[in-house]
Design an enzyme around this catalytic site. Sequence first.
Site, PDB file in Angstrom:
ATOM      1  CB  THR A  18      -0.901  -0.002   1.257  1.00  0.00           C
ATOM      2  OG1 THR A  18      -1.548   1.246   1.374  1.00  0.00           O
ATOM      3  CG2 THR A  18      -0.089  -0.236   2.534  1.00  0.00           C
ATOM      4  CG  ASP A  19      -1.149   4.968  -1.040  1.00  0.00           C
ATOM      5  OD1 ASP A  19      -1.724   4.330  -0.126  1.00  0.00           O
ATOM      6  OD2 ASP A  19      -1.733   5.842  -1.717  1.00  0.00           O
ATOM      7  CD  GLU A  20      -3.487   3.587   4.459  1.00  0.00           C
ATOM      8  OE1 GLU A  20      -3.263   3.492   5.666  1.00  0.00           O
ATOM      9  OE2 GLU A  20      -4.626   3.583   3.968  1.00  0.00           O
TER      10      GLU A  20
ATOM     11  CE1 TYR B 128      -3.485  -2.628   5.651  1.00  0.00           C
ATOM     12  CE2 TYR B 128      -3.301  -0.288   5.127  1.00  0.00           C
ATOM     13  CZ  TYR B 128      -3.373  -1.611   4.717  1.00  0.00           C
ATOM     14  OH  TYR B 128      -3.323  -1.915   3.362  1.00  0.00           O
TER      15      TYR B 128
ATOM     16  CE  LYS C 218       0.013  -4.501   2.983  1.00  0.00           C
ATOM     17  NZ  LYS C 218      -0.330  -5.854   2.448  1.00  0.00           N
TER      18      LYS C 218
HETATM   19  P1  NAD Z   1      -9.662  -7.409   1.964  1.00  0.00           P
HETATM   20  O1  NAD Z   1      -9.734  -7.129   3.415  1.00  0.00           O
HETATM   21  O2  NAD Z   1     -10.858  -7.158   1.112  1.00  0.00           O
HETATM   22  O3  NAD Z   1      -9.257  -8.936   1.727  1.00  0.00           O
HETATM   23  C1  NAD Z   1      -8.258  -9.576   2.479  1.00  0.00           C
HETATM   24  C2  NAD Z   1      -8.384 -11.080   2.261  1.00  0.00           C
HETATM   25  O4  NAD Z   1      -7.355 -11.727   3.012  1.00  0.00           O
HETATM   26  C3  NAD Z   1      -9.731 -11.657   2.743  1.00  0.00           C
HETATM   27  O5  NAD Z   1     -10.247 -12.529   1.770  1.00  0.00           O
HETATM   28  C4  NAD Z   1      -9.352 -12.404   4.015  1.00  0.00           C
HETATM   29  O6  NAD Z   1     -10.190 -13.519   4.278  1.00  0.00           O
HETATM   30  C5  NAD Z   1      -7.919 -12.831   3.709  1.00  0.00           C
HETATM   31  N1  NAD Z   1      -7.137 -13.056   4.932  1.00  0.00           N
HETATM   32  C6  NAD Z   1      -7.051 -12.224   6.019  1.00  0.00           C
HETATM   33  N2  NAD Z   1      -6.253 -12.784   6.950  1.00  0.00           N
HETATM   34  C7  NAD Z   1      -5.811 -13.975   6.448  1.00  0.00           C
HETATM   35  C8  NAD Z   1      -4.943 -14.986   6.928  1.00  0.00           C
HETATM   36  N3  NAD Z   1      -4.394 -14.897   8.150  1.00  0.00           N
HETATM   37  N4  NAD Z   1      -4.699 -16.061   6.147  1.00  0.00           N
HETATM   38  C9  NAD Z   1      -5.271 -16.171   4.920  1.00  0.00           C
HETATM   39  N5  NAD Z   1      -6.120 -15.238   4.410  1.00  0.00           N
HETATM   40  C10 NAD Z   1      -6.374 -14.146   5.166  1.00  0.00           C
HETATM   41  O7  NAD Z   1      -8.403  -6.599   1.435  1.00  0.00           O
HETATM   42  P2  NAD Z   1      -8.173  -5.832   0.054  1.00  0.00           P
HETATM   43  O8  NAD Z   1      -8.681  -4.463   0.178  1.00  0.00           O
HETATM   44  O9  NAD Z   1      -8.608  -6.700  -1.061  1.00  0.00           O
HETATM   45  O10 NAD Z   1      -6.567  -5.748   0.076  1.00  0.00           O
HETATM   46  C11 NAD Z   1      -5.787  -6.810  -0.448  1.00  0.00           C
HETATM   47  C12 NAD Z   1      -4.311  -6.449  -0.309  1.00  0.00           C
HETATM   48  O11 NAD Z   1      -4.049  -5.247  -1.039  1.00  0.00           O
HETATM   49  C13 NAD Z   1      -3.878  -6.179   1.127  1.00  0.00           C
HETATM   50  O12 NAD Z   1      -2.595  -6.709   1.294  1.00  0.00           O
HETATM   51  C14 NAD Z   1      -3.873  -4.660   1.237  1.00  0.00           C
HETATM   52  O13 NAD Z   1      -2.911  -4.251   2.177  1.00  0.00           O
HETATM   53  C15 NAD Z   1      -3.456  -4.280  -0.167  1.00  0.00           C
HETATM   54  N6  NAD Z   1      -3.946  -2.960  -0.641  1.00  0.00           N
HETATM   55  C16 NAD Z   1      -5.271  -2.636  -0.548  1.00  0.00           C
HETATM   56  C17 NAD Z   1      -5.706  -1.416  -1.074  1.00  0.00           C
HETATM   57  C18 NAD Z   1      -7.163  -1.010  -1.035  1.00  0.00           C
HETATM   58  O14 NAD Z   1      -7.487   0.115  -1.420  1.00  0.00           O
HETATM   59  N7  NAD Z   1      -8.073  -1.856  -0.622  1.00  0.00           N
HETATM   60  C19 NAD Z   1      -4.790  -0.535  -1.655  1.00  0.00           C
HETATM   61  C20 NAD Z   1      -3.433  -0.910  -1.701  1.00  0.00           C
HETATM   62  C21 NAD Z   1      -3.033  -2.135  -1.208  1.00  0.00           C
HETATM   63  O1  DAU Z   2      -4.214   3.947   0.372  1.00  0.00           O
HETATM   64  C1  DAU Z   2      -4.401   2.566   0.289  1.00  0.00           C
HETATM   65  C2  DAU Z   2      -5.260   2.088   1.442  1.00  0.00           C
HETATM   66  O2  DAU Z   2      -6.593   2.535   1.179  1.00  0.00           O
HETATM   67  C3  DAU Z   2      -5.235   0.580   1.622  1.00  0.00           C
HETATM   68  O3  DAU Z   2      -3.936   0.170   1.965  1.00  0.00           O
HETATM   69  C4  DAU Z   2      -6.218   0.158   2.728  1.00  0.00           C
HETATM   70  O4  DAU Z   2      -6.251  -1.264   2.820  1.00  0.00           O
HETATM   71  C5  DAU Z   2      -7.593   0.658   2.346  1.00  0.00           C
HETATM   72  O5  DAU Z   2      -8.531   0.340   3.361  1.00  0.00           O
HETATM   73  C6  DAU Z   2      -7.558   2.167   2.117  1.00  0.00           C
HETATM   74  O6  DAU Z   2      -7.301   2.861   3.377  1.00  0.00           O
HETATM   75  P1  DAU Z   2      -8.079   4.201   3.783  1.00  0.00           P
HETATM   76  O7  DAU Z   2      -8.018   4.352   5.235  1.00  0.00           O
HETATM   77  O8  DAU Z   2      -7.627   5.339   2.940  1.00  0.00           O
HETATM   78  O9  DAU Z   2      -9.566   3.784   3.280  1.00  0.00           O
HETATM   79  P2  DAU Z   2     -11.003   4.039   3.943  1.00  0.00           P
HETATM   80  O10 DAU Z   2     -12.012   3.662   2.907  1.00  0.00           O
HETATM   81  O11 DAU Z   2     -11.108   3.414   5.290  1.00  0.00           O
HETATM   82  O12 DAU Z   2     -11.039   5.608   4.139  1.00  0.00           O
HETATM   83  C7  DAU Z   2     -10.898   6.489   3.026  1.00  0.00           C
HETATM   84  C8  DAU Z   2     -10.932   7.905   3.572  1.00  0.00           C
HETATM   85  O13 DAU Z   2     -12.250   8.182   4.050  1.00  0.00           O
HETATM   86  C9  DAU Z   2     -10.019   8.133   4.747  1.00  0.00           C
HETATM   87  O14 DAU Z   2      -9.522   9.470   4.692  1.00  0.00           O
HETATM   88  C10 DAU Z   2     -10.916   7.986   5.974  1.00  0.00           C
HETATM   89  C11 DAU Z   2     -12.251   8.478   5.453  1.00  0.00           C
HETATM   90  N1  DAU Z   2     -13.449   7.832   6.005  1.00  0.00           N
HETATM   91  C12 DAU Z   2     -13.496   6.465   6.046  1.00  0.00           C
HETATM   92  C13 DAU Z   2     -14.612   5.824   6.537  1.00  0.00           C
HETATM   93  C14 DAU Z   2     -14.660   4.316   6.618  1.00  0.00           C
HETATM   94  C15 DAU Z   2     -14.527   8.596   6.406  1.00  0.00           C
HETATM   95  O15 DAU Z   2     -14.506   9.842   6.345  1.00  0.00           O
HETATM   96  N2  DAU Z   2     -15.642   7.958   6.885  1.00  0.00           N
HETATM   97  C16 DAU Z   2     -15.715   6.593   6.978  1.00  0.00           C
HETATM   98  O16 DAU Z   2     -16.764   6.068   7.444  1.00  0.00           O
END
Ligand code: NAD
Ligand code: DAU
Length: 349
Positions: A130-132, A155, A159
Amino acid sequence: MKKILVTGGAGFIGSHVVRRFVNTYPNYQIINLDKLTYAGNLANLQDVESKPNYQFVKGDIVDADFIDNLFNQENVDAVIHLAAESHVDRSISNPIEFVMTNVVGTVNLLNTARNHWKNDQNKRFYHVSTDEVYGTLGETGLFTEETPYDPHSPYSASKAGSDHFVRAYHDTYRLNTVISNCSNNYGSHHFPEKLIPLAIHNIKNNKPVPVYGKGENIRDWLWVEDHARAIDVIFHQAKPGSTYNIGGHNEWKNIDLIRLLCKIMDEKLGRPDGTSTELISFVTDRAGHDLRYAIDSSKLQRELGWKPSLQFEEGLEKTVDWYLQNEDWLNDVTSGHYQSYYQQQYAGR
Ligand code: NAD
Ligand code: DAU
């Protein structure tokens, strides 16, 4: 036949990656390893589950013996590692789970891959991150691959820790690793605790839409299928030990995004313009809330020819359509465990 182990394939991004690889590469066997936590849902993959080059294995990446047995049984050629605890708010209330899955689970996978693959450079370990990990930006600037790590939430710290271990396994043991760091994804099958699907769900049900603080935080949104395509390109073309940033060149203040979403929802639900914005509710800010994320993905564009395909407005409309057409999916994932978590969270704000 190449065997690829995709971890976390039942989650949001993982399911798009699995679908893309199963459909694009019939000569690959795709093994989806997932623990099926609250975020994992096999319904996300109904359209590929009967394909001959797809198989599902339920298991936990934290369980080292289980991972070792899996590598013994299946002659795994590559790992695309997405399994993680992914929600920042949950990491604030339960950091240990994040250390276990994101750090210990990743190290288990690296260690098993190293033991089984020895120095075979034809095997590849792709870590999806992630970019975080870069922390937060001020009003200007972009995250590049050289930006120093500066994570703030449990988180992002977990990561960042996992990224460091991946690099350590490359530098110390010559494991063929690749890392990508991506910005916020959006699209179908996104669990409705994250901002966009949560807002869609709440607007549809006439519930308050919680916006943290003043809604001034900025995220760089990318269509999830563009992320899956980037992973495909990087997996096949990146050099061992390399890192790529992936982003949408698409920065939005949360409040502007929510207002746009309200407008789209009013149109789709046939409500008078302005109805949904009345649901916006400013709530206590997230602790340690990063102000701004924005990715410079020029390395990926220049070296591997990838760029985002979809305009945000179009992607957001497609996303809303998907949620409105998939009520069963939403009802299913918002029952039980999730409800109580959400209610707990929201009640506290
Ligand atoms: P998600 O939470 O939707 O899915 C995570 C999956 O991992 C689920 O299916 C869960 O059952 C599985 N999992 C969790 N713990 C586990 C374990 N101990 N063993 C096996 N499986 C397990 O997550 P996502 O949003 O699809 O993110 C996927 C990956 O991409 C993550 O590594 C996250 O850090 C990264 N990522 C997410 C975003 C985003 O915007 N969602 C952006 C950048 C990177
Ligand atoms: O940047 C990549 C990341 O983006 C991934 O690594 C994470 O897995 C993914 O969950 C996401 O993280 P964020 O914290 O940015 O996503 P989230 O959807 O939780 O929140 C997006 C923005 O909105 C953030 O600034 C917090 C805000 N927010 C979020 C929720 C859930 C709100 O204002 N209200 C809300 O209820």
